[in-house]
Enzyme design. Sequence first.
Site, PDB file in Angstrom:
ATOM      1  N   ARG A 195      -1.199  -2.085  -3.721  1.00  0.00           N
ATOM      2  CA  ARG A 195      -2.446  -1.889  -2.962  1.00  0.00           C
ATOM      3  C   ARG A 195      -3.485  -2.952  -3.334  1.00  0.00           C
ATOM      4  O   ARG A 195      -4.689  -2.698  -3.304  1.00  0.00           O
ATOM      5  CB  ARG A 195      -3.013  -0.481  -3.180  1.00  0.00           C
ATOM      6  CG  ARG A 195      -2.017   0.638  -2.913  1.00  0.00           C
ATOM      7  CD  ARG A 195      -1.650   0.762  -1.455  1.00  0.00           C
ATOM      8  NE  ARG A 195      -2.745   1.147  -0.624  1.00  0.00           N
ATOM      9  CZ  ARG A 195      -3.078   2.413  -0.352  1.00  0.00           C
ATOM     10  NH1 ARG A 195      -2.358   3.400  -0.825  1.00  0.00           N
ATOM     11  NH2 ARG A 195      -4.095   2.686   0.422  1.00  0.00           N
ATOM     12  N   ASP A 212       0.201  -0.365   6.801  1.00  0.00           N
ATOM     13  CA  ASP A 212       0.264   0.941   6.155  1.00  0.00           C
ATOM     14  C   ASP A 212       1.610   1.568   6.467  1.00  0.00           C
ATOM     15  O   ASP A 212       2.215   1.275   7.500  1.00  0.00           O
ATOM     16  CB  ASP A 212      -0.869   1.862   6.648  1.00  0.00           C
ATOM     17  CG  ASP A 212      -1.039   3.051   5.711  1.00  0.00           C
ATOM     18  OD1 ASP A 212      -1.684   2.887   4.666  1.00  0.00           O
ATOM     19  OD2 ASP A 212      -0.479   4.121   5.992  1.00  0.00           O
ATOM     20  N   TYR A 227       3.896  13.341   5.346  1.00  0.00           N
ATOM     21  CA  TYR A 227       2.710  13.210   6.209  1.00  0.00           C
ATOM     22  C   TYR A 227       2.978  13.741   7.613  1.00  0.00           C
ATOM     23  O   TYR A 227       2.106  14.355   8.230  1.00  0.00           O
ATOM     24  CB  TYR A 227       2.255  11.742   6.268  1.00  0.00           C
ATOM     25  CG  TYR A 227       1.639  11.289   4.963  1.00  0.00           C
ATOM     26  CD1 TYR A 227       0.336  11.634   4.622  1.00  0.00           C
ATOM     27  CD2 TYR A 227       2.369  10.525   4.051  1.00  0.00           C
ATOM     28  CE1 TYR A 227      -0.225  11.240   3.418  1.00  0.00           C
ATOM     29  CE2 TYR A 227       1.827  10.129   2.840  1.00  0.00           C
ATOM     30  CZ  TYR A 227       0.523  10.484   2.524  1.00  0.00           C
ATOM     31  OH  TYR A 227      -0.022  10.101   1.334  1.00  0.00           O
TER      32      TYR A 227
END
Length: 347
Positions: A30, A79, A156
């Site tokens: 990240r 992402d 998710y």
Amino acid sequence: MRRDSNLKNDLLVRTLLGEQTERTPVWMMRQAGRYLPEYIQLREKYSFFERCKTPELACEITLQPVDIVGVDAAILFSDILVVPEAMGMEVQLIEKLGPLLPQPIKTTQDLNRICVPDVHDRLHYVFDAIKLIKKELNGRVPLIGFAGAPWTLLCYMVQGKGSKTFDEAKGFCYQQPELAHQLLQMITDTTIAYLKGQIAAGADVVQVFDSWGGLLSKKDFEIFSLQYIRQIVAAVNDEVPVIIFAKGAWSSLPEMAAAGAHGLGIDWCIEPQMARQLAGNNVALQGNFDPAKLLSPIPVIEKEVKQMLQAFGPGKHIANLGHGILPNIPVEHAKAFVNTVKEYCFQ
Ligand SMILES: Cc1c2[nH]c(c1CCC(=O)O)Cc1[nH]c(c(CCC(=O)O)c1C)Cc1[nH]c(c(CCC(=O)O)c1C)Cc1[nH]c(c(C)c1CCC(=O)O)C2
């Protein structure tokens, strides 16, 4: 194995291929993100998906940590949730809350709403970004492409938002295993095509992020995660080196090494020596500095980074954090982490 002969700094690639290098390579998970003021400026002007879907913006953000912090690899700015979006789900990123998928998968009907897409149609913006980044990098450092592991994406897609436990996602797997496996296979098929597209566009290395692998027992990790990661690794590991990062799933390091990965990411909860014993000698280890420890004063960071390098020893190690860098890390502290690795000499 494809190798970009134009790379001036190929420390990461050589380490992953088991070759000797002058020093340990370093990058940070990240690394393109909110601790960089230059990123925050762009963030004020463009939405998250605008940043991901505009190749010029994705390129600019990808290069920021290379220019500012001096890491030995770039990682594509994107992402893991662009894959569920390409499969037909609505994905939002809400300030302070994180990802929101308003219509999560709970039933067969929900599953029928999504598909294995043509990645060249739905994710071409990623491939365009990679081509532009490779051109702009001009061989300075390798470019890492990435995707989420099917298990982490299922978390998710079923839970619909972030969670500490992903209890609804786990409940879905335990109550409707057949449906879960159908979904995992659809994600896997999409991910294989997606990573192959990234590699064709120029990614030098790919990493699979299984951020929630550690929520499963060793047995369930095999059933709901590893068997799909194995398919992904097998599909691409003769093209470019592959890194698996399954946070918290250290007890499966032997199986992950056997899956044919070139590198295995580890978090700070396992000691380097123990990880090496479990993973064996044919794989590079990546990690494992506690990201919160970058909040320490710089002399402490320097001391602890040296201890980490010593614990891994020379070779077969890629210095990194044990998870993504936190938004509140001062840039000078990130630089201290990187520079300590670059300047370290093994006695
Ligand atoms: C689980 C996961 C996600 N995304 C990712 C993971 C796996 C790694 C991990 O566990 O940290 C991976 C990811 N996300 C992002 C990157 C960019 C490349 C890099 O590593 O520098 C990468 C590799 C950008 C991003 N992805 C996101 C941001 C922040 C949003 C913003 O800046 O507006 C960035 C820079 C949003 C995002 N995306 C996701 C969450 C949970 C969030 C919100 C919270 C957070 O930021 O960590 C899902």
